[in-house]
Design an enzyme around this catalytic site. Structure first.
Site, PDB file in Angstrom:
ATOM      1  CG  HIS A  73      -2.882   2.613   0.031  1.00  0.00           C
ATOM      2  ND1 HIS A  73      -2.982   3.986   0.012  1.00  0.00           N
ATOM      3  CD2 HIS A  73      -4.013   2.155  -0.564  1.00  0.00           C
ATOM      4  CE1 HIS A  73      -4.110   4.335  -0.585  1.00  0.00           C
ATOM      5  NE2 HIS A  73      -4.754   3.246  -0.942  1.00  0.00           N
ATOM      6  CE  LYS A 109      -1.886   3.217  -3.849  1.00  0.00           C
ATOM      7  NZ  LYS A 109      -2.430   2.638  -5.087  1.00  0.00           N
TER       8      LYS A 109
END
Length: 256
Positions: free
Chosen positions: A143, A147
């Site tokens: 990600h 995040k």
């Protein structure tokens, strides 16, 4: 017409869902919940659920675990169904979600995309073929660098699907840096990568002797989660109390 309260409306997913609903003749966002309101969303925004003065059928929650408990209290008080998309809930909060589901309908999913939820179904079958044959299982998720939680809720959902199919035989291993030993056959490795603007990527690896099977999902846009959340909200409206999942939405869509 499904009337929706959007919790976390000023966040990235809240804005994506707002734009999707604007183009949906069968849904309407009647109010939002967020500490920020720049006046561009097109509906009233409240700092807390208790302040809302609009009637609604469903709450879509893409916010923070910090507000989950108060949001569920409001849902019970007003008898509103909840599409719960917030991840990172504590064990105590998860227990509360389960309790509240006896009073109102809750659809909880770590990932709202059709693709991921179809993969979850496939993994249950794949695990029962490959695991008894001695294949090792690893999950790698990637990600963007903003995040906060790791591993992702989706990675854990994929792992749980495999482990459930195998009767809970696996132990999740998140870090092998301190393990100077051979990999145990009952390990299920979960690795997280964070960097740049990497799109949400989940890769499930079944590694056997001279054979490797990979199942991979890439999310190039948040709209796949937004579309799933709106479909879930329309499905959940009017449903009796209980716990629901995206598999219920998929079954309804194909007429099962």
């Amino acid at each position: 017409m499904t009337k929706i309260i959007m919790s976390g409306c000023s966040g990235r997913m809240g804005r994506v869902i707002t734009d999707i609903v604007k183009e949906d003749a069968d849904a309407e966002i009647v109010a939002g919940i967020d500490v920020i309101d720049d006046g561009t969303l097109g509906y009233p925004v409240f700092k807390a659920a208790a302040d809302i003065n609009a009637d609604a059928d469903v709450i879509i929650d893409f916010s923070s675990p910090k507000v989950t408990d108060s949001l569920l209290d409001y849902a019970v008080e007003k008898n509103i169904q909840v599409v719960l998309c917030t991840t990172g809930l504590s064990e105590q909060q998860l227990a509360n979600v389960q309790e509240v589901s006896s009073k109102v309908a809750i659809l909880k999913s770590a990932n709202m995309s059709l693709g991921i939820n179809t993969i979850i179904s496939l993994l249950k079958s794949a695990a029962n073929v490959f695991c008894p044959a001695g294949f090792d299982v690893e999950i790698v998720e990637q990600h963007h660098n903003t995040k906060l939680d790791a591993p992702s809720g989706t990675a854990l959902a994929l792992a749980d699907a495999i482990n459930e199919a195998r009767g809970g035989e696996f132990e999740y291993i998140y870090d092998r840096s301190q393990r100077r030993q051979l990999r145990d056959k009952k390990e299920l490795g979960i690795s997280a990568v964070r960097g740049g603007t990497i799109p949400g990527t989940h890769q499930v690896i079944f590694a056997g002797k001279d054979e490797l099977i990979e199942i991979k999902h890439l999310a190039y846009s948040r709209s796949i989660f937004g579309n799933g959340a709106v479909s879930a909200a329309k499905f959940l409206a009017g449903k009796p109390a209980g716990m629901y999942g995206m598999d219920d939405v998929i079954k309804a869509a194909i007429g099962e």
